[in-house]
Design a protein around this motif. Structure first.
Motif, PDB file in Angstrom:
ATOM      1  N   UNK A 191     -24.481 -47.789  28.670  1.00  0.00           N
ATOM      2  CA  UNK A 191     -24.903 -48.549  27.371  1.00  0.00           C
ATOM      3  C   UNK A 191     -23.385 -49.259  26.954  1.00  0.00           C
ATOM      4  N   UNK A 192     -22.254 -48.640  27.288  1.00  0.00           N
ATOM      5  CA  UNK A 192     -21.177 -49.297  26.901  1.00  0.00           C
ATOM      6  C   UNK A 192     -20.867 -50.298  27.639  1.00  0.00           C
ATOM      7  N   UNK A 193     -21.318 -50.615  29.056  1.00  0.00           N
ATOM      8  CA  UNK A 193     -21.302 -51.514  29.820  1.00  0.00           C
ATOM      9  C   UNK A 193     -21.930 -52.719  29.093  1.00  0.00           C
ATOM     10  N   UNK A 194     -23.298 -52.282  28.717  1.00  0.00           N
ATOM     11  CA  UNK A 194     -24.040 -53.639  28.243  1.00  0.00           C
ATOM     12  C   UNK A 194     -23.390 -54.077  26.676  1.00  0.00           C
ATOM     13  N   UNK A 195     -22.990 -52.892  26.293  1.00  0.00           N
ATOM     14  CA  UNK A 195     -22.298 -53.489  24.927  1.00  0.00           C
ATOM     15  C   UNK A 195     -21.013 -54.394  24.828  1.00  0.00           C
ATOM     16  N   UNK A 196     -20.074 -54.218  26.027  1.00  0.00           N
ATOM     17  CA  UNK A 196     -19.051 -54.792  26.113  1.00  0.00           C
ATOM     18  C   UNK A 196     -19.592 -56.437  26.728  1.00  0.00           C
ATOM     19  N   UNK A 197     -20.350 -56.324  27.522  1.00  0.00           N
ATOM     20  CA  UNK A 197     -20.946 -57.513  28.210  1.00  0.00           C
ATOM     21  C   UNK A 197     -21.487 -58.648  27.212  1.00  0.00           C
ATOM     22  N   UNK A 198     -22.158 -58.004  26.308  1.00  0.00           N
ATOM     23  CA  UNK A 198     -22.820 -58.597  25.340  1.00  0.00           C
ATOM     24  C   UNK A 198     -21.927 -59.058  24.039  1.00  0.00           C
ATOM     25  N   UNK A 199     -21.125 -57.971  23.935  1.00  0.00           N
ATOM     26  CA  UNK A 199     -20.214 -58.425  22.641  1.00  0.00           C
ATOM     27  C   UNK A 199     -18.937 -59.194  22.924  1.00  0.00           C
ATOM     28  N   UNK A 200     -18.515 -59.290  24.070  1.00  0.00           N
ATOM     29  CA  UNK A 200     -17.389 -60.190  24.519  1.00  0.00           C
ATOM     30  C   UNK A 200     -18.041 -61.356  25.094  1.00  0.00           C
ATOM     31  N   UNK A 201     -19.450 -61.468  25.474  1.00  0.00           N
ATOM     32  CA  UNK A 201     -19.865 -62.824  25.985  1.00  0.00           C
ATOM     33  C   UNK A 201     -19.601 -63.170  27.395  1.00  0.00           C
ATOM     34  N   UNK A 202     -19.232 -62.078  28.210  1.00  0.00           N
ATOM     35  CA  UNK A 202     -18.932 -62.082  29.631  1.00  0.00           C
ATOM     36  C   UNK A 202     -19.940 -62.568  30.382  1.00  0.00           C
ATOM     37  N   UNK A 203     -19.505 -63.696  31.102  1.00  0.00           N
ATOM     38  CA  UNK A 203     -20.258 -64.622  31.967  1.00  0.00           C
ATOM     39  C   UNK A 203     -21.152 -63.529  33.111  1.00  0.00           C
ATOM     40  N   UNK A 204     -22.323 -63.701  33.146  1.00  0.00           N
ATOM     41  CA  UNK A 204     -23.145 -63.217  34.242  1.00  0.00           C
ATOM     42  C   UNK A 204     -22.493 -63.222  35.512  1.00  0.00           C
ATOM     43  N   UNK A 205     -22.008 -64.361  35.961  1.00  0.00           N
ATOM     44  CA  UNK A 205     -21.266 -64.574  37.309  1.00  0.00           C
ATOM     45  C   UNK A 205     -20.286 -63.567  37.449  1.00  0.00           C
ATOM     46  N   UNK A 206     -19.520 -63.237  36.251  1.00  0.00           N
ATOM     47  CA  UNK A 206     -18.267 -62.380  36.342  1.00  0.00           C
ATOM     48  C   UNK A 206     -19.063 -61.028  36.254  1.00  0.00           C
ATOM     49  N   UNK A 207     -19.795 -60.686  35.378  1.00  0.00           N
ATOM     50  CA  UNK A 207     -20.252 -59.137  35.218  1.00  0.00           C
ATOM     51  C   UNK A 207     -21.569 -59.078  34.467  1.00  0.00           C
ATOM     52  N   UNK A 208     -22.662 -59.112  35.335  1.00  0.00           N
ATOM     53  CA  UNK A 208     -23.999 -59.136  34.642  1.00  0.00           C
ATOM     54  C   UNK A 208     -24.182 -57.805  33.843  1.00  0.00           C
ATOM     55  N   UNK A 209     -24.849 -57.927  32.744  1.00  0.00           N
ATOM     56  CA  UNK A 209     -25.295 -56.549  31.987  1.00  0.00           C
ATOM     57  C   UNK A 209     -26.170 -55.583  32.832  1.00  0.00           C
ATOM     58  N   UNK A 210     -26.426 -54.530  32.452  1.00  0.00           N
ATOM     59  CA  UNK A 210     -27.271 -53.508  33.166  1.00  0.00           C
ATOM     60  C   UNK A 210     -28.660 -53.828  33.028  1.00  0.00           C
ATOM     61  N   UNK A 211     -29.104 -54.439  31.703  1.00  0.00           N
ATOM     62  CA  UNK A 211     -30.296 -54.800  31.469  1.00  0.00           C
ATOM     63  C   UNK A 211     -30.817 -56.216  32.615  1.00  0.00           C
ATOM     64  N   UNK A 212     -30.111 -56.899  32.712  1.00  0.00           N
ATOM     65  CA  UNK A 212     -30.130 -58.100  33.669  1.00  0.00           C
ATOM     66  C   UNK A 212     -30.490 -57.551  34.930  1.00  0.00           C
ATOM     67  N   UNK A 213     -29.503 -56.910  35.351  1.00  0.00           N
ATOM     68  CA  UNK A 213     -29.493 -56.112  36.927  1.00  0.00           C
ATOM     69  C   UNK A 213     -31.002 -55.217  36.914  1.00  0.00           C
ATOM     70  N   UNK A 214     -31.115 -54.711  36.039  1.00  0.00           N
ATOM     71  CA  UNK A 214     -32.638 -53.900  35.946  1.00  0.00           C
ATOM     72  C   UNK A 214     -33.634 -54.984  36.059  1.00  0.00           C
ATOM     73  N   UNK A 215     -33.768 -56.028  35.365  1.00  0.00           N
ATOM     74  CA  UNK A 215     -34.631 -57.010  35.488  1.00  0.00           C
ATOM     75  C   UNK A 215     -34.792 -57.596  36.604  1.00  0.00           C
ATOM     76  N   UNK A 216     -33.575 -57.963  37.572  1.00  0.00           N
ATOM     77  CA  UNK A 216     -33.581 -58.504  38.751  1.00  0.00           C
ATOM     78  C   UNK A 216     -34.106 -57.443  39.860  1.00  0.00           C
ATOM     79  N   UNK A 217     -33.887 -56.001  39.668  1.00  0.00           N
ATOM     80  CA  UNK A 217     -34.189 -54.961  40.427  1.00  0.00           C
ATOM     81  C   UNK A 217     -35.823 -55.060  40.411  1.00  0.00           C
ATOM     82  N   UNK A 218     -36.600 -55.066  39.324  1.00  0.00           N
ATOM     83  CA  UNK A 218     -37.953 -55.205  39.163  1.00  0.00           C
ATOM     84  C   UNK A 218     -38.349 -56.444  39.815  1.00  0.00           C
ATOM     85  N   UNK A 219     -37.692 -57.710  39.849  1.00  0.00           N
ATOM     86  CA  UNK A 219     -38.343 -58.617  40.152  1.00  0.00           C
ATOM     87  C   UNK A 219     -38.198 -58.850  41.980  1.00  0.00           C
TER      88      UNK A 219
END
Length: 279
Positions: A43-71
């Motif tokens: 959750x903290x990982x997700x919050x840091x990525x979304x709160x600071x607007x970190x680019x997915x190229x540098x560090x994707x959020x866990x929700x993005x990774x979970x979506x890719x995992x399912x796809x």
């Protein structure tokens, strides 16, 4: 800003819960502590990525990774079979089995102990990026070369631990077996091999982590179009970091399950040993 505040609150609640649970000496509390810690970390990982607007190229959020995992579950399964089941597991079984048999021979003939173990220490110190390309050229680009890399990586750690374990019995114990007119093989089976089990399982647990690392790294130097190492190297080039992290999750789960399985077998086989008391 909302995500940062939420992350701080969740972190504080998780810390409070783990401090309280760590004081309880129950199996449920022991299981809950790492689970809560892992969930808070995600959750903290997700919050840091979304709160600071970190680019997915540098560090994707866990929700993005979970979506890719399912796809990409089909691709991830193919890579798992190629790397873990064919490369890592096959090499692990062959390497550990050969190491245990060699340990018995080394224990039987002392000159092999003096000659082989220094060579083993030398080979164990060789970097994997040096031996992997050579073995890939020798055994081809399919899983056989990855299994060969794993054999080289796991053989000597298991050998050294097994030889040390076979020599761990005391002089009084060996004298007692000779008093009972027990020969070498009887003493080996009844006394020395059971006494060596904690050492052997220590080597097997070390090898369980080395096996997966060796198989993945070896795929960077040549692989068919499947495999975790192949997928990671190609996905980085395509900037598909969510798929890279999905492969890392698969590798982490497989490695944890592999290590945990060996640990469970150790607990069942060495229940009598003092190291297993109180677990």
């Amino acid at each position: 800003m909302i995500w940062i505040v939420a992350g701080l609150i969740v972190w504080a609640l998780g810390l409070w819960a783990n401090v309280r649970l760590s004081k309880r000496k129950t199996s449920a509390a022991a299981l809950a502590v790492p689970v809560i810690f892992g969930l808070v970390l995600v959750f903290v990982w997700e919050a840091v990525v979304r709160g600071f607007g970190i680019s997915p190229v540098l560090l994707p959020a866990p929700s993005v990774i979970a979506a890719r995992f399912g796809q990409s579950s089909g691709v991830l399964w193919q890579d798992f079979v190629q790397t873990v089941l064919k490369g890592a597991l096959t090499g692990y079984v062959l390497g550990c089995g050969a190491a245990l048999l060699t340990a018995i021979v080394v224990d039987r003939f002392d000159f092999l102990r003096r000659g082989l173990l220094p060579v083993g220490n030398f080979v164990a110190a060789l970097p994997i990026i040096g031996i992997a390309p050579i073995l890939v050229m020798w055994f081809g680009f399919d899983w056989q070369s990855k299994a060969a890399v794993v054999v080289v990586m796991v053989f000597f750690p298991v050998l050294v631990n097994a030889v040390q374990g076979l020599a761990d019995t005391s002089a009084m114990q060996r004298d007692l077996m000779r008093t009972y007119a027990a020969g070498y093989w009887t003493s080996l089976w009844k006394l020395r091999l059971p006494a060596a089990l904690p050492f052997i399982f220590n080597g097997l647990k070390i090898a369980s982590t080395l096996a997966l690392i060796g198989a993945i790294v070896a795929e960077f130097f040549g692989s068919p179009i499947t495999g975790m190492g192949f997928r990671i190297s190609t996905s980085v080039g395509l900037l598909q970091l969510d798929l890279v992290w999905a492969e890392i999750v698969v590798a982490a789960l497989a490695g944890s399950a592999f290590y945990g399985g060996v640990a469970l077998i150790e607990r069942a086989a060495t229940f009598w040993h003092p190291s297993q008391r109180g677990r």
